[in-house]
Scaffold this active site. Sequence first.
Site: not given
Ligand code: ME8
Length: 644
Positions: A19, A22, A127, A130, A144, A147, A304, A307
Amino acid sequence: MSRVFYLTTPIYYVNDAPHLGHAYTTIVADAMTRYRRLAGDEAFFLTGTDEHGDKIAQAAARAGISPQALADRNSAAFRAAWDALGLGYGDYIRTTEPRHERVVQAILQQLWDAGEIYLGKYGGHYCFGCERFYTEKEIVDGKCPDHLTPLTWIEEENYFFKMSRYQAWLIDTVQRQPDLIRPERYRNEVLGFLRDPLQDLSISRPRTRLEWGIPLPFDDKYVTYVWFDALINYVSALGGPGEPRFEKFWPVAQHVTAKDILKPHAIYWPCMLAALAKVHGKPPEAYLYRHLNVHGYWTIEGQKMSKSLGNVFAAVAPAEKYGTDAYRYFVLREMVFGLDADFSEAGLVGRLNADLANDLGNLVSRATTLIVNLAGGNVPALPAEAKFHPFGLIPDLRPEYERALAEVKRAMTEFGFHRALGAMWEFIGAVNRFVDQTQPWLIAKQIGRRQDLDAVLYSLAESLRVLGILLSPYIPAAAARIREGLSQSGEPTLADAEWGRLTSGTRVQKVSGLFPRVEDHERRPAGTAKPDTTAGLISIDDFGKIQLRVAEVVAAEAVPKSKKLLKLTVSLGSEQRTIVAGIAQHYAPADLVGKKVVVVANLEAAKLMGIPSQGMVLAGSTEDDGALAVLTLDRDLPPGARVR
Ligand code: ME8
């Protein structure tokens, strides 16, 4: 000498679809890497997917497929999104790849052998969303904090990493390296966490509870806990310690993440790296990354992204609708790196129309057209005696440009994309003013001003040339079109972005429609009729420009020779103001004193009957002003309180 540059994004969980959030982080990594390449570095960024753990196993069970099948499908979806957006990751790591599992196991074994890991008992509030335990302090109403779902109490034997022994070292390191974690607010947050005693880190799960992970090499009844597996991707992608790619790139490693995963990156990871360095007979900071760059969170139209609210923007959706460059530009310009920002289609279209179509697109089309029409499409030679002067006929654009270039360089060392783009747009504004001021189409008609015309056209062509280079990390497609229009072939370099390098005789072609404007009706979802009040509607941002405040009337008097006006002295708490109000036919001065009213506090000052008025008192009235009532408060508030 070429330097090396290595940047990583988080590896994204494969239980979710890519999304906007990311996409932002990955766009940041791409733009930064392109910038470093432009600056001559050997630069690459790593992204990938995080594929083990309860979350993935549960999502796969729900989908009725194996965890590996789910991981394959969704990892491919992330990859496809980055490919569609043209994000040039140099490597793409998946935690289910053997190259990763091998390094994780090797590191675990080394830490076990060195006594950095022990078997202990652990009970805690867990959680599943998380995939971590929460401490009592972090829990909000038994739930949490992320969440807002109930936590599960879990007690089990697990392996622990002796993280607590690195606390003093970490505090010292964060204090000694002020730019290790940046921006500053996150560094302070980390130092705040570190004021409490650091616990040892649970790094495993029994396989009876979780199968979907990497087995511990010294006890295959357990698999690694998600963070110990996930964080190591940053080094496993380089082959791990001792490998040539690791030795080359790891010393300059930088991470970019959002604030949600600050703690694992700023606390667990440095401690893990310190332990590893120790095992390898090196000082604890030997393997520490150079910078952790942390950005804020995107909200969608003020809410925020979630989903359940149904407002999750697919990673590529804005690009499909408005183009990749416009999307990149918007997110990089709109978010002050480190702070939260809001995404809205209206905001994106606003910037697309104003900054890209109007400021940049028009400039490129205007300037190339002038060179084609007035100089036959050849860049004229810069006349030796061209007289540039800030107050003369032909202003010198060079200092404007050099200011912008210096700011871009400064801003980019600290991920200040918004500042870098702001500086470039200042320059674009200066070039637009330059065209308006010099009016080359008139110079062309004046006898004896050939040299002036040449100087103007050269300045315009040179402005576009440097913009074609400097904009390339941020809006690569548009920048390439600008360079093409000026016959600039080959890879752009920052060294070439020096003012005055453009050679005369360079061919220029008209470049038009760089960013077509998006009209209002194109924004609305198909099938919705245009409401006829559109013209009268303002956005919440427009409304936000009006500062309304509570004011207490401390004195009031009639304005001599005026039937309508009263002169009021009001207090806004910290200051007093004079406001002239047209309410004399409805209120006697004495009726108003002591009343709390609402005023527009940021209205331009005006003179009424010779009296300067600094604001406006709000009142309701009938169409003909026959009845009028000043707005007062339903409940008491101090003077100066904001009204919104
Ligand atoms: O945490 N605004 O993966 P994840 C800005 N797998 N960036 C956002 C965002 C938002 N609303 N939502 C997500 C994980 N991101 C672990 C990480 S690393 C060794 C393991 C981005 O799929 C942002 O970069 O939940 C955030 O840190 C990341 O997606 C979390 O991705």
